[in-house]
Design an enzyme around this catalytic site. Structure first.
Site, PDB file in Angstrom:
ATOM      1  N   CYS A  93      -2.948   7.456  -7.594  1.00  0.00           N
ATOM      2  CA  CYS A  93      -3.957   7.448  -8.661  1.00  0.00           C
ATOM      3  C   CYS A  93      -4.568   8.816  -8.950  1.00  0.00           C
ATOM      4  O   CYS A  93      -4.466   9.308 -10.068  1.00  0.00           O
ATOM      5  CB  CYS A  93      -5.071   6.466  -8.313  1.00  0.00           C
ATOM      6  SG  CYS A  93      -4.483   4.787  -8.343  1.00  0.00           S
ATOM      7  N   PHE A 141     -10.331  -0.979  -9.744  1.00  0.00           N
ATOM      8  CA  PHE A 141     -10.862   0.111  -8.907  1.00  0.00           C
ATOM      9  C   PHE A 141     -10.464  -0.041  -7.449  1.00  0.00           C
ATOM     10  O   PHE A 141     -11.033   0.624  -6.591  1.00  0.00           O
ATOM     11  CB  PHE A 141     -12.384   0.168  -9.029  1.00  0.00           C
ATOM     12  CG  PHE A 141     -12.845   0.417 -10.436  1.00  0.00           C
ATOM     13  CD1 PHE A 141     -12.815   1.696 -10.968  1.00  0.00           C
ATOM     14  CD2 PHE A 141     -13.257  -0.626 -11.245  1.00  0.00           C
ATOM     15  CE1 PHE A 141     -13.205   1.933 -12.281  1.00  0.00           C
ATOM     16  CE2 PHE A 141     -13.651  -0.409 -12.551  1.00  0.00           C
ATOM     17  CZ  PHE A 141     -13.629   0.875 -13.082  1.00  0.00           C
ATOM     18  N   ASN A 169     -12.221   8.206 -11.267  1.00  0.00           N
ATOM     19  CA  ASN A 169     -11.236   8.869 -10.411  1.00  0.00           C
ATOM     20  C   ASN A 169     -11.369  10.395 -10.469  1.00  0.00           C
ATOM     21  O   ASN A 169     -11.235  11.075  -9.452  1.00  0.00           O
ATOM     22  CB  ASN A 169      -9.815   8.434 -10.793  1.00  0.00           C
ATOM     23  CG  ASN A 169      -9.455   7.117 -10.116  1.00  0.00           C
ATOM     24  OD1 ASN A 169     -10.236   6.584  -9.325  1.00  0.00           O
ATOM     25  ND2 ASN A 169      -8.306   6.575 -10.424  1.00  0.00           N
ATOM     26  N   ASP A 189       7.817  -9.984 -12.282  1.00  0.00           N
ATOM     27  CA  ASP A 189       8.356  -8.638 -12.090  1.00  0.00           C
ATOM     28  C   ASP A 189       9.831  -8.662 -12.469  1.00  0.00           C
ATOM     29  O   ASP A 189      10.537  -9.626 -12.177  1.00  0.00           O
ATOM     30  CB  ASP A 189       8.193  -8.191 -10.632  1.00  0.00           C
ATOM     31  CG  ASP A 189       8.178  -6.681 -10.514  1.00  0.00           C
ATOM     32  OD1 ASP A 189       7.145  -6.132 -10.115  1.00  0.00           O
ATOM     33  OD2 ASP A 189       9.206  -6.048 -10.859  1.00  0.00           O
TER      34      ASP A 189
HETATM   35  C1  UDX Z   1      -8.347   5.673  -5.574  1.00  0.00           C
HETATM   36  C2  UDX Z   1      -9.738   5.173  -5.948  1.00  0.00           C
HETATM   37  O1  UDX Z   1     -10.589   5.244  -4.806  1.00  0.00           O
HETATM   38  C3  UDX Z   1      -9.670   3.754  -6.486  1.00  0.00           C
HETATM   39  O2  UDX Z   1     -10.947   3.328  -6.914  1.00  0.00           O
HETATM   40  C4  UDX Z   1      -8.691   3.723  -7.658  1.00  0.00           C
HETATM   41  O3  UDX Z   1      -8.549   2.416  -8.148  1.00  0.00           O
HETATM   42  C5  UDX Z   1      -7.336   4.261  -7.240  1.00  0.00           C
HETATM   43  O4  UDX Z   1      -7.490   5.573  -6.689  1.00  0.00           O
HETATM   44  P1  UDX Z   1      -6.682   5.312  -3.516  1.00  0.00           P
HETATM   45  O5  UDX Z   1      -5.778   6.290  -4.198  1.00  0.00           O
HETATM   46  O6  UDX Z   1      -6.096   4.053  -2.998  1.00  0.00           O
HETATM   47  O7  UDX Z   1      -7.885   4.868  -4.494  1.00  0.00           O
HETATM   48  O8  UDX Z   1      -7.350   6.045  -2.259  1.00  0.00           O
HETATM   49  P2  UDX Z   1      -8.726   6.776  -1.910  1.00  0.00           P
HETATM   50  O9  UDX Z   1      -9.287   6.115  -0.723  1.00  0.00           O
HETATM   51  O10 UDX Z   1      -9.600   6.925  -3.068  1.00  0.00           O
HETATM   52  O11 UDX Z   1      -8.189   8.192  -1.440  1.00  0.00           O
HETATM   53  C6  UDX Z   1      -7.489   9.053  -2.328  1.00  0.00           C
HETATM   54  C7  UDX Z   1      -7.110  10.334  -1.613  1.00  0.00           C
HETATM   55  O12 UDX Z   1      -8.283  11.097  -1.310  1.00  0.00           O
HETATM   56  C8  UDX Z   1      -6.400  10.119  -0.293  1.00  0.00           C
HETATM   57  O13 UDX Z   1      -5.354  11.059  -0.179  1.00  0.00           O
HETATM   58  C9  UDX Z   1      -7.464  10.364   0.749  1.00  0.00           C
HETATM   59  O14 UDX Z   1      -6.965  10.792   1.981  1.00  0.00           O
HETATM   60  C10 UDX Z   1      -8.289  11.457   0.069  1.00  0.00           C
HETATM   61  N1  UDX Z   1      -9.688  11.530   0.516  1.00  0.00           N
HETATM   62  C11 UDX Z   1     -10.528  10.472   0.309  1.00  0.00           C
HETATM   63  C12 UDX Z   1     -10.169  12.697   1.104  1.00  0.00           C
HETATM   64  O15 UDX Z   1      -9.424  13.663   1.296  1.00  0.00           O
HETATM   65  N2  UDX Z   1     -11.486  12.762   1.467  1.00  0.00           N
HETATM   66  C13 UDX Z   1     -12.350  11.732   1.270  1.00  0.00           C
HETATM   67  O16 UDX Z   1     -13.533  11.884   1.613  1.00  0.00           O
HETATM   68  C14 UDX Z   1     -11.863  10.541   0.671  1.00  0.00           C
END
Ligand code: UDX
Length: 468
Positions: A297, A171, A245, A46
């Site tokens: 993401c 992922f 995504n 980094d």
């Molecule tokens: C996501 C993808 O899941 C992952 O595979 C990818 O590599 C990166 O993006 P992440 O952003 O870490 O991961 O979180 P995730 O658990 O997917 O939640 C994303 C957002 O959706 C959060 O703000 C979460 O609170 C919201 N969410 C998730 C909901 O509002 N309802 C749900 O049922 C699930």
């Protein structure tokens, strides 16, 4: 000499590889520590000296369950450095895991990826090139772009050489990053060369075959079956990441849209989601209605794929609508406060949760940012609490004049309303009756539908969830 150079077809699964990983964010650091745990020799690179200094001292720069433990035990296999040049000649693989932020038009800023590619081209040994692997989430065509940047740099040096750039999208989900790395559903590899597939298969062999002893902090889930290996072209691999995504974000927006209808007709969206999620074709995941999706993401990747669609004259209408539904969703909390509190100006609102989701200190594109900004603009006093993300929030938004609290109880004390924006587990187990007594008025807006409305109503609260 790198194994890659003389690699023909199958490789010995037990062979350990020299891996350079550039970027120590959620993806780079997690992947580096996991691969080191599996026995590979890993160099995490980094440019930020303060990050490398901390990691060198065993201090994690991000909060992620299990990461500190792995970092503590990583001494024998993982090295941290600001400069990759010394490590390139020995590298079998160089994994690019640097940030790919959004530009204002939704396009993806590839300057960090390209800078790494240039450095690789300037320093690698063309006679014995490593395999270059894109792990950053990058738009379609980036594997080719990285290839041409490296080639350009080689030509500047008067050199040439056969090297390959593969795409291996990540992922992992924050808050479960190590779990998702050790126990993924699938590993996707896009390449145009059999040797690239073989080398990446070798790197992941312990995960693909689950031959490693699980780290104490990251146990293997019961009933976990081996992950699938999807081998495809770089372009399909790149599109798989965005499609996944965009689909998940759309699934959440879909249930959020029905949450609005459920409220109007007097149904409970939690029951509705359960009822549809049991259909195997739909599945139960990503059906939790709430304040909307955020994070590093979904928002960025949705904007990026919409931009790609527009470049190809292919409007992704469903994804566009998912984004718009999400923007509306952020406003729901304010609407609900207006309905219950009536007057926001001059009132005190306790906010529980600043992180975009639980088990992380990441606040990027967290729904809390817009909700708090709007509350402050409307003249409310905001008292916020988050178990982990307070400091990051304070540093990122020094202009937001809010009170940071040490506990949920502190945030509730003398507040006119409480809003839950992150579904941290600890909020489930709060002494709600006692909390209610400390508030000026017992109003709770549960932006994550995480509490029992019956229990809260019994404790005298005015309770409002999303779609209930
Ligand atoms: C996501 C993808 O899941 C992952 O595979 C990818 O590599 C990166 O993006 P992440 O952003 O870490 O991961 O979180 P995730 O658990 O997917 O939640 C994303 C957002 O959706 C959060 O703000 C979460 O609170 C919201 N969410 C998730 C909901 O509002 N309802 C749900 O049922 C699930």
């Amino acid at each position: 000499m790198p194994i890659w150079k003389g690699c023909v077809e199958l490789v010995k699964a037990a062979e350990k590889l020299n891996i350079v990983i550039v970027g120590t964010g959620y993806v780079g650091l997690t992947t580096g520590l996991a691969l080191g745990y599996l026995g590979h020799r890993v160099t995490c690179v980094d440019k930020a000296k303060e990050i490398i200094d901390k990691l060198d001292r065993g201090i994690s720069t991000i909060y992620e369950p299990g990461l500190e433990e792995l970092l503590r035990d990583s001494g024998k296999t993982v090295t941290f450095t600001e400069n990759m040049i010394d490590y390139l000649p020995e590298a079998d693989l160089v994994i690019i895991a640097v940030g790919t932020p959004s530009k204002s038009n939704g396009d993806t800023d590839l300057s960090f990826v390209e800078a790494v590619a240039r450095e690789i081209g300037q320093a690698m040994d063309p006679a014995s090139p490593p395999l270059i692997v894109n792990k950053s989430t990058v738009p379609i065509g980036t594997a080719r772009r990285v290839q041409s940047v490296i080639k350009e740099e080689l030509e500047h040096r008067g050199a040439s050489g056969n090297f390959c750039v593969a795409s291996n999208p990540e992922f992992l989900s924050e808050g479960a990053a190590l779990h998702d790395t050790f126990y993924p559903d699938r590993i996707v590899v896009g390449a145009e060369d059999i040797q690239a597939f073989n080398l990446i298969r070798q790197m992941y062999a312990p995960i693909l075959e689950q031959t490693f002893t699980p780290p104490q902090a990251v146990p293997r889930p019961e009933g976990y079956s081996l992950p699938a290996l999807v081998t495809t072209s770089p372009t399909s691999a790149e599109l798989i990441k965005y499609t996944a995504n965009a689909f998940l974000a759309t699934k959440i927006s879909f249930i959020n849209e029905f949450a609005t209808l459920a409220e109007k007709v007097g149904a409970d969206i939690v029951e509705v989601a359960k009822g549809i999620g049991l259909d195997k074709r739909i599945g139960p995941g990503f059906l939790s209605a709430g304040v909307g999706w955020g994070g590093s993401c979904f928002p960025k990747d949705v904007r990026s794929i919409l931009f790609t669609g527009s470049q190809y004259n292919c409007e992704l209408q469903l994804v566009q609508t998912a984004l718009e539904v999400n923007q509306r969703q952020h406003k729901k909390i304010i609407e609900k406060l207006q309905q219950t509190l009536k007057v926001i100006r001059g009132s005190t609102v306790g906010v529980l949760g600043l992180a975009f989701k639980p088990n992380t200190d990441d606040i990027r594109e967290s729904p809390a940012i817009n909700v708090i900004r709007e509350l402050l603009d409307m003249g409310a006093r905001v008292k916020a609490y988050d178990p982990i993300a307070r400091e990051k929030y304070r540093q990122a938004y020094p202009d937001q004049d809010l009170v940071y609290c040490e506990s949920a109880m502190d945030s509730a004390r003398e507040s006119d309303a409480l809003v839950i924006l992150t579904d941290w587990d600890e909020f489930r187990h709060l002494p709600w009756a006692e909390i209610g007594e400390s508030m000026s008025s017992k109003i709770i807006i549960d932006g994550r539908n995480m509490l029992s409305s019956e229990d809260l109503i019994r404790s005298g609260f005015i309770y409002s969830g999303i779609g209930r």
